[in-house]
Design a protein around this motif. Sequence first.
Motif, mmCIF file in Angstrom:
data_model
loop_
_atom_site.group_PDB
_atom_site.id
_atom_site.type_symbol
_atom_site.label_atom_id
_atom_site.label_comp_id
_atom_site.label_asym_id
_atom_site.label_seq_id
_atom_site.Cartn_x
_atom_site.Cartn_y
_atom_site.Cartn_z
ATOM 1 N N ASN B 73 -28.574 -16.654 10.013
ATOM 2 C CA ASN B 73 -27.967 -15.783 9.008
ATOM 3 C C ASN B 73 -26.780 -14.973 9.502
ATOM 4 N N GLN B 76 -25.489 -8.852 10.956
ATOM 5 C CA GLN B 76 -25.477 -8.004 9.763
ATOM 6 C C GLN B 76 -24.631 -6.751 9.956
ATOM 7 N N TYR B 82 -20.121 -11.254 12.553
ATOM 8 C CA TYR B 82 -20.074 -10.523 11.289
ATOM 9 C C TYR B 82 -18.933 -11.085 10.452
ATOM 10 N N GLN B 96 -21.384 -10.906 0.432
ATOM 11 C CA GLN B 96 -22.666 -11.522 0.078
ATOM 12 C C GLN B 96 -23.230 -12.292 1.272
ATOM 13 N N LYS B 97 -24.432 -12.806 1.065
ATOM 14 C CA LYS B 97 -25.117 -13.501 2.158
ATOM 15 C C LYS B 97 -24.521 -14.904 2.363
ATOM 16 N N TYR B 139 -27.632 -18.154 -1.191
ATOM 17 C CA TYR B 139 -26.466 -17.807 -0.373
ATOM 18 C C TYR B 139 -25.186 -18.023 -1.188
#
Lengths: 250, 390
Positions: B73, B76, B82, B96-97, B139
């Motif tokens: 992922n 964060q 990042y 957003q993810k 996602y």
Amino acid sequence: MNTASSDQFNEYASIYEDMSQWPFRKYIEIPSVFQEIGDVDGLSILDFGCGTGMYARWLKQRGAGQVVGYDLTEGMLNYARRRAEKEDLDISFVSHLGPELIGQFDLVLGVYVLPYATTRPELQAMCADMVRLMRPGGRLLTLPIHPVYDPHPNYYEPYGFRLIAEDPENPYADGERVKLELCKNGEQGGVFAWYWSATSLERALEQAGLRSLKWRELSASAYPDANQAPKELHAYLQRPHSIIIEGVRG
Amino acid sequence: MVVPLRDDARAFCSGVSEKLCELDEHEWDALVSDENFYNSYRWLRALEHALGETDVLTVRGPAGLVAACTLWNGGQSPGLFYLPSFVADIPGPWQQKFLWLGGRRNTHNGVSCIEGRRRFEAQAELGRCASDYARDRGYAGFVMPYMPYSAALKFADAIGGTVILHSAEASLEVPETGLSGVMARWRKHARVQSKSEIATFRRLGSRVEWAAAVELDDSLAADLITQNRSRYGGVSDHEWMQKILAGQRTAGVSHFVNAAISKRNDDITALTIFYSFGTALHARYFGANYNLDLNDFRYFVLSFYEPLDYAAANGFTKLRLSTSALRAKVKRGAKIEPQALVAKCVDGQPICQHSANQHNLRTLRQYQDEFAGHLCRDWELVESNPNLTS
């Protein structure tokens, strides 16, 4: 072998490695090759068309000195390099035959490479490339398609593959394209190879500078008599799809 | 040239795989080139041992695996992983993810994939699979970061993605003559400075020893690495680093470890951990005991000078020096290679190619201004191969 011919192997590394465990290779081809090679202690050996490096690794483990694997297919070389790294085997895998390799090797091994010469000039060039790498007096062992392989398309199916001549009426024509289909676990893809007669093979090897050519049939060397080999190997032993040619650089 | 079997027999199929540990190590590594160490099987398994399992995307052909990657992922908060900080000047749903392709915390990524004519097709299928995975799980899209620029262009072409230049990596070609061969290419001032650094290192009583993993004390190594990371703003603690090293031992990555260690008397004062893979040595961790008030240039001795001789003596042709402290690396002969991420949104919202191209050109100019004369030829691709404007 040209680039297009080598490209067809890019996605077959794992299955080719796996094939070393298929019975016709495990009990017939591989022991036959090692028997013919004999003691490798300290020998410098080039595995021409090394694929996944199976023979190269085994030769190194059996005490060979310098071992070089050569192949045009990057997918095969990736497999060969990663595997040798993990097994701590000092083998150089290359896709280019540099001048530093010329005349350096006691033994050149070329397993299933001559069938991928697509034309007669390519066959001649491939033989010349192999012989050029050998020191004078060095040996070549190579495995072409057997000049009298069984052309029945399904004959070798119990062994995990089919050999299908493009012209079934004329399977032994020089330069005839042959389809090798892999079918041990369903349809697993395949590649094209080219059939070359005994005369063409001998001529190409001799023109390249090889002397004292000998033809050796594959055998199940673990068994003193072919009839004592497991029954499922009998048909292959009667009509093996390959044969060993050995020669010495003059 | 591949036999024209039935189309369905030749077609690729893809999906979220069984666990990485259930895939064949050698089959996976057949897809891993010399340059893609951080996506090799053992490295990824080491990350799993240390940080937990992740999902894996696989693409298969009739003969087996043809492309694959692990998923995570990203970071964060601002840092190396990042996404918003990479693309601040390009419109897009970056807050957003996003799904990240490749090994966790990798600063060098390539797509693990077959070579040859069907590579494009295999990458395209991997892209479709990543799109489906991302869409199904909410996602906004997916990225593969820290790719060599040329590889990013090809991956983006296959999946219909966008190439965004976001980082750079230092590397050094290793001549057969090692350090002396590299120094011979430098100006006199640089040679004098490096010789002076090496002399200082020795004058202060330091020496270098090379060690395999079996000779390393993980706790001590973790301590030194954590000290260095803390000094430069890292937040991971000693326990985290030790877990990473333990994972590497379990997965067999330690097999590839070559550590340059600086010692004074019997005390270890610093170390750089390299991984040997293919024809390259990959520098990954530097650690030092900063409780010792030593100004002995151990970072440069361990990470540049000694490894050049070590690499030459052991047949390696490249030192890969990662993404940090580029100025210091360039001053010691390194070349800078462009790194890009490939991004694709899955909600139909295209990334503005024009903005991405402008971003790439601005980034190119920044590196040209800062590292003139030290950029490798791949930077020329940034101008000659822009994203296709949609």
